[in-house]
Design an enzyme around this catalytic site. Structure first.
Site, PDB file in Angstrom:
ATOM      1  N   VAL A  50       8.267  -1.790   6.388  1.00  0.00           N
ATOM      2  CA  VAL A  50       7.359  -0.501   5.881  1.00  0.00           C
ATOM      3  C   VAL A  50       8.093  -0.208   5.748  1.00  0.00           C
ATOM      4  O   VAL A  50       9.337   0.185   5.293  1.00  0.00           O
ATOM      5  CB  VAL A  50       8.020   0.615   7.230  1.00  0.00           C
ATOM      6  CG1 VAL A  50       8.386   1.795   7.701  1.00  0.00           C
ATOM      7  CG2 VAL A  50       7.610  -0.141   8.361  1.00  0.00           C
ATOM      8  N   LYS A  51       7.151   1.007   4.289  1.00  0.00           N
ATOM      9  CA  LYS A  51       8.174   1.610   3.290  1.00  0.00           C
ATOM     10  C   LYS A  51       8.625   3.186   3.808  1.00  0.00           C
ATOM     11  O   LYS A  51       7.424   3.380   4.024  1.00  0.00           O
ATOM     12  CB  LYS A  51       6.868   1.522   2.478  1.00  0.00           C
ATOM     13  CG  LYS A  51       6.835   0.426   1.658  1.00  0.00           C
ATOM     14  CD  LYS A  51       4.822   0.516   0.519  1.00  0.00           C
ATOM     15  CE  LYS A  51       5.505   1.426  -0.522  1.00  0.00           C
ATOM     16  NZ  LYS A  51       4.203   1.180  -1.888  1.00  0.00           N
ATOM     17  N   ILE A  52      10.213   3.383   3.436  1.00  0.00           N
ATOM     18  CA  ILE A  52      10.154   4.928   3.959  1.00  0.00           C
ATOM     19  C   ILE A  52      11.039   5.528   2.458  1.00  0.00           C
ATOM     20  O   ILE A  52      11.646   5.030   1.401  1.00  0.00           O
ATOM     21  CB  ILE A  52      11.295   4.590   4.765  1.00  0.00           C
ATOM     22  CG1 ILE A  52      10.999   3.726   5.619  1.00  0.00           C
ATOM     23  CG2 ILE A  52      12.199   6.220   4.399  1.00  0.00           C
ATOM     24  CD1 ILE A  52      10.483   5.001   7.151  1.00  0.00           C
ATOM     25  N   ALA A 103       2.994  -1.056   4.756  1.00  0.00           N
ATOM     26  CA  ALA A 103       2.840   0.521   4.569  1.00  0.00           C
ATOM     27  C   ALA A 103       3.532   1.579   4.712  1.00  0.00           C
ATOM     28  O   ALA A 103       4.967   1.285   5.149  1.00  0.00           O
ATOM     29  CB  ALA A 103       1.732   0.343   6.029  1.00  0.00           C
ATOM     30  N   THR A 157       1.073  -1.225   0.022  1.00  0.00           N
ATOM     31  CA  THR A 157       0.090  -0.418   0.313  1.00  0.00           C
ATOM     32  C   THR A 157       1.102   1.280  -0.369  1.00  0.00           C
ATOM     33  O   THR A 157       1.943   1.389  -0.311  1.00  0.00           O
ATOM     34  CB  THR A 157      -0.905  -0.510   0.801  1.00  0.00           C
ATOM     35  OG1 THR A 157       0.068   0.658   2.608  1.00  0.00           O
ATOM     36  CG2 THR A 157      -1.992  -1.210   1.701  1.00  0.00           C
TER      37      THR A 157
END
Length: 220
Positions: free
Chosen positions: A84-86, A58, A27
């Site tokens: 975790v998308k950074i 996310a 997402t």
């Protein structure tokens, strides 16, 4: 190879998970916003749709490393094992390094160049997400960029993998896989395009018609 769906539409994930051998769901803030649901409501539902073994991604919203790390911890507490998308900015790279030390798995996102992706991998991101179609839309060559990034990771960051994103056609996704990508994420329309092949339906109809003409029914 890992295949993901790029969506927050729980019903569609449930439908396509029955068909596709998906590894999980990715997402981003725009996708979650389009769902009109709170991220804290939709993430558990998505995790339930893909099962305990499915991987969920996310993205943080903060623009500074400290905030990114705090948000990443919140996400990880809510959904243990979430990736975790950074965004791969200067602050994002700093956050990826810190999260690596914390044991939180990250994906470097919003990657528009091979060098940017390599930096994310060297900082500690397990996944790196190049934006294929968006690079094309800016006059670049998205597939070529993915090829370069894949080669760089193989040589210099073998513990990281390309998770190619931003597709408009199945051909783009296949070209990324041919370039050696180990993971891709498909928007719902591209996933559906892979299933909708008129020639296949025509062939099946011909088989059925021939069988019915010979035996009067469609039973074995």
């Amino acid at each position: 190879m890992e295949l993901y769906l790029d969506t927050a539409n729980v019903a569609e994930v449930e439908r396509l998970a029955r068909i596709f051998p998906i590894a999980g769901v990715t997402t981003n803030p725009s996708i979650v916003a389009a769902s009109k649901e709170s991220i804290w409501d939709v993430l558990p539902r998505l995790q339930n749709a893909i099962g305990e073994e499915g991987t969920l991604f996310a993205q943080t919203m903060s623009r500074n490393a400290k905030g990114m790390v705090e948000e990443a911890k919140r996400l990880n507490n809510a959904i243990p094992g979430i990736v975790v998308k950074i965004p791969v900015t200067a602050e994002g790279l700093a956050a990826i390094k810190l999260l690596k030390k914390e044991g939180i798995v990250t994906l470097g996102t919003a990657v528009y160049s091979a060098s940017q992706g390599l930096l994310a991998a060297l900082a500690g991101a397990k996944y790196v997400a190049p934006y294929v179609n968006r690079v094309d839309a800016q006059g670049g060559d998205g597939i070529r960029m993915v090829q370069e990034l894949q080669t760089l990771l193989e040589h210099h960051a073998p513990d990281s993998m390309v998770l190619a994103a931003s597709f408009k056609t199945p051909r783009q996704a296949l070209d990324c896989l041919l370039a050696g990508c180990q993971a891709i994420t498909l928007p719902l329309d591209v996933a559906q395009q892979m299933l909708n092949t008129p020639a296949v339906e025509s062939a099946i109809e011909k088989f059925e018609q021939d069988w019915k003409n010979a035996f009067g029914n469609l039973n074995l």
